[in-house]
Design an enzyme around this catalytic site. Sequence first.
Site, PDB file in Angstrom:
ATOM      1  N   TYR A 162      93.489 -32.489   8.301  1.00 28.74           N
ATOM      2  CA  TYR A 162      92.300 -31.860   8.658  1.00 28.74           C
ATOM      3  C   TYR A 162      91.865 -31.674   7.029  1.00 28.74           C
ATOM      4  CZ  TYR A 162      88.845 -28.163   9.530  1.00 28.74           C
ATOM      5  OH  TYR A 162      87.589 -27.619   9.435  1.00 28.74           O
TER       6      TYR A 162
ATOM      7  N   SER B 203      78.232 -26.841  20.571  1.00 28.48           N
ATOM      8  CA  SER B 203      79.212 -25.811  20.316  1.00 28.48           C
ATOM      9  C   SER B 203      79.106 -25.045  19.102  1.00 28.48           C
ATOM     10  CB  SER B 203      80.451 -26.282  20.815  1.00 28.48           C
ATOM     11  OG  SER B 203      81.642 -25.226  20.430  1.00 28.48           O
TER      12      SER B 203
ATOM     13  N   GLY C   3      77.236 -32.245  16.468  1.00 28.71           N
ATOM     14  CA  GLY C   3      78.270 -31.136  17.010  1.00 28.71           C
ATOM     15  C   GLY C   3      77.363 -30.036  17.454  1.00 28.71           C
TER      16      GLY C   3
END
Length: 289
Positions: A171, A20, A17
């Site tokens: 999540y 960003s 990742g």
Amino acid sequence: MDNPNGGMGGKTVLITGGTSGIGKASAVALAAMGADVVIVGRNPERGEAALSDIKAQSHSESVELMLADLSVQDEVRRLADEFLERHDRLDVLANNAGLVQSKRTETAGGIETTLAINHLAPFLLTNLLLNRLKENAPSRVITVSSEAQRFGNMDFDDIQSTRKYKGFPVYGMTKLANIMFTYELAERLKGTFVTANCLHPGPVSTNFGKNNGGPMALFFRAAKPFMRTPEQGADTLIWLASSSDVNGVSGEYFSDRKEIEAKEMAYDPAARLRLWEISEELTGLKVAA
Ligand SMILES: NC(=O)c1ccc[n+]([C@@H]2O[C@H](COP(=O)([O-])OP(=O)(O)OC[C@H]3O[C@@H](n4cnc5c(N)ncnc54)[C@H](OP(=O)(O)O)[C@@H]3O)[C@@H](O)[C@H]2O)c1
């Protein structure tokens, strides 16, 4: 630290990742400290754009892009193989890539996407790179969790949320999984000088949540003025990757550079073992004894 550039000279850091937000800000800071940084991105254009930004902002040319869609386990395996081929050391593995999805989807391999990217990908990648981390010990595994873990319930009978799906609790469940994985990994790594820690970065204004329309996107837009910058949000990750303050510290969950407590389930060894075994099954991973 003795080294004026932060003591990361000669060290290799792999950040998922890295295109960003928190991952990109961490890559800039660690490259500026002298580390050889490898970022993982899934999109060639975004990856190349991030790569030039990171090089420009860190004033370092020692930054490399590797492409892999972490929702696809074959790509995680290819990423690990290519990394091991190209790099003979790994000092810090930062499992940072993650997302929240308001609607349930499945990966090409038929796994619920949030679970696949947020938990199973770091589980698989870490295990595939573990020998290299051990060869370079002392070395560090850092996983970016979240205080959303408090809203996550781990239902082992329905870990892929087929019966009931709500984006934020799912999540949260994957972020609880990040902590349970870290605690279990730290136990398994005792005596190896490879440490495993995880962190909550705080509420950070990044691209996080922007893949969703509707109320979730509205929530993130409204919250933006109250959130940290990516550089602020990356602080604890950068500290865990580079500071001598955490030499030998393992099996902890941090926020703002301080140890914090996780939800009760994370301290249950039987629950952690169950999650580990389910993760092995879902990734087809057999860890050598
Ligand atoms: N922002 C917050 O408030 C907050 C709070 C607590 C925890 N966190 C955690 O912080 C971590 C970083 O998030 P962020 O806030 O920096 O969000 P972000 O800006 O959206 O960055 C997420 C990164 O993950 C990558 N990614 C997503 N799916 C991927 C896939 N299938 N394959 C490869 N890479 C993939 C993205 O790549 P692309 O550029 O291609 O999309 C991006 O580089 C996440 O684990 C998140 O759970 C964030």
